[in-house]
Write a protein that holds these residues in place. Sequence first.
Motif, mmCIF file in Angstrom:
data_model
loop_
_atom_site.group_PDB
_atom_site.id
_atom_site.type_symbol
_atom_site.label_atom_id
_atom_site.label_comp_id
_atom_site.label_asym_id
_atom_site.label_seq_id
_atom_site.Cartn_x
_atom_site.Cartn_y
_atom_site.Cartn_z
ATOM 1 N N ALA A 96 -9.233 2.598 14.950
ATOM 2 C CA ALA A 96 -10.610 2.128 14.758
ATOM 3 C C ALA A 96 -11.115 2.363 13.331
ATOM 4 N N ILE A 97 -10.252 2.144 12.369
ATOM 5 C CA ILE A 97 -10.635 2.275 10.961
ATOM 6 C C ILE A 97 -11.232 0.947 10.518
ATOM 7 N N PRO A 98 -12.442 0.963 9.967
ATOM 8 C CA PRO A 98 -13.098 -0.284 9.544
ATOM 9 C C PRO A 98 -12.283 -1.026 8.479
ATOM 10 N N ALA A 99 -12.439 -2.334 8.449
ATOM 11 C CA ALA A 99 -11.655 -3.177 7.541
ATOM 12 C C ALA A 99 -11.740 -2.762 6.072
ATOM 13 N N PRO A 100 -12.930 -2.467 5.512
ATOM 14 C CA PRO A 100 -12.966 -2.074 4.094
ATOM 15 C C PRO A 100 -12.163 -0.808 3.802
ATOM 16 N N VAL A 101 -12.230 0.157 4.701
ATOM 17 C CA VAL A 101 -11.448 1.389 4.530
ATOM 18 C C VAL A 101 -9.972 1.086 4.740
ATOM 19 N N GLY A 102 -9.685 0.260 5.737
ATOM 20 C CA GLY A 102 -8.304 -0.110 6.022
ATOM 21 C C GLY A 102 -7.641 -0.824 4.861
ATOM 22 N N LEU A 103 -8.396 -1.622 4.139
ATOM 23 C CA LEU A 103 -7.841 -2.333 2.982
ATOM 24 C C LEU A 103 -7.517 -1.381 1.838
ATOM 25 N N ALA A 104 -8.306 -0.348 1.667
ATOM 26 C CA ALA A 104 -8.075 0.612 0.579
ATOM 27 C C ALA A 104 -6.996 1.627 0.923
ATOM 28 N N TYR A 105 -6.866 1.946 2.190
ATOM 29 C CA TYR A 105 -5.965 3.020 2.603
ATOM 30 C C TYR A 105 -4.497 2.805 2.221
ATOM 31 N N PRO A 106 -3.885 1.656 2.524
ATOM 32 C CA PRO A 106 -2.454 1.510 2.198
ATOM 33 C C PRO A 106 -2.125 1.703 0.725
ATOM 34 N N SER A 107 -3.019 1.296 -0.161
ATOM 35 C CA SER A 107 -2.718 1.463 -1.584
ATOM 36 C C SER A 107 -2.772 2.927 -2.002
ATOM 37 N N ALA A 108 -3.511 3.748 -1.265
ATOM 38 C CA ALA A 108 -3.653 5.160 -1.625
ATOM 39 C C ALA A 108 -2.651 6.060 -0.916
ATOM 40 N N ALA A 109 -2.305 5.747 0.333
ATOM 41 C CA ALA A 109 -1.540 6.720 1.111
ATOM 42 C C ALA A 109 -0.261 6.184 1.757
ATOM 43 N N ALA A 110 -0.128 4.895 1.895
ATOM 44 C CA ALA A 110 1.061 4.352 2.560
ATOM 45 C C ALA A 110 2.208 4.189 1.562
ATOM 46 N N ASP A 111 3.416 4.311 2.061
ATOM 47 C CA ASP A 111 4.618 4.082 1.257
ATOM 48 C C ASP A 111 5.340 2.859 1.809
ATOM 49 N N PHE A 112 5.612 1.900 0.941
ATOM 50 C CA PHE A 112 6.343 0.703 1.347
ATOM 51 C C PHE A 112 7.680 0.691 0.634
ATOM 52 N N ASP A 124 20.437 -10.357 2.877
ATOM 53 C CA ASP A 124 20.453 -11.557 3.706
ATOM 54 C C ASP A 124 19.358 -12.526 3.275
ATOM 55 N N THR A 125 19.317 -13.652 3.934
ATOM 56 C CA THR A 125 18.312 -14.663 3.638
ATOM 57 C C THR A 125 16.907 -14.133 3.889
ATOM 58 N N VAL A 126 16.727 -13.392 4.970
ATOM 59 C CA VAL A 126 15.419 -12.824 5.304
ATOM 60 C C VAL A 126 15.296 -11.451 4.651
ATOM 61 N N LYS A 127 14.233 -11.285 3.874
ATOM 62 C CA LYS A 127 13.978 -10.007 3.192
ATOM 63 C C LYS A 127 13.126 -9.129 4.098
ATOM 64 N N GLY A 128 13.251 -7.811 3.940
ATOM 65 C CA GLY A 128 12.500 -6.890 4.773
ATOM 66 C C GLY A 128 11.815 -5.799 3.974
ATOM 67 N N VAL A 129 10.620 -5.445 4.419
ATOM 68 C CA VAL A 129 9.855 -4.351 3.831
ATOM 69 C C VAL A 129 9.352 -3.503 4.993
ATOM 70 N N HIS A 130 9.497 -2.199 4.877
ATOM 71 C CA HIS A 130 8.918 -1.329 5.899
ATOM 72 C C HIS A 130 7.968 -0.346 5.239
ATOM 73 N N GLY A 131 6.946 0.013 5.985
ATOM 74 C CA GLY A 131 5.932 0.914 5.454
ATOM 75 C C GLY A 131 5.771 2.135 6.333
ATOM 76 N N ARG A 132 5.319 3.209 5.709
ATOM 77 C CA ARG A 132 5.094 4.456 6.441
ATOM 78 C C ARG A 132 3.729 5.032 6.051
#
Length: 67
Positions: free
Chosen positions: A28-44, A51-59
């Motif tokens: 239940a994290i609001p969208a504005p906070v959710g948009l800022a959060y991955p750039s500050a704390a998530a690792d991709f 292969d033809t299909v590329k993959g990215v995973h985040g933590r």
Amino acid sequence: MLGLDHDLDEALRNAVRDALTLLANRYAIPAPVGLAYPSAAADFHISQVVDTVKGVHGRIPKTDLMC
């Protein structure tokens, strides 16, 4: 969070969208906070480029989401 696509940039976008969905629906994290959060704390990381299909995973640290 996982993103797959033929284009690596789009795969990253998909992984970020997946992160935003998780943050909004499960924590239940609001969208504005959710948009800022991955750039500050998530690792991709690139998980597939051979292969033809590329993959990215985040933590996101669980400690950041514990209340």
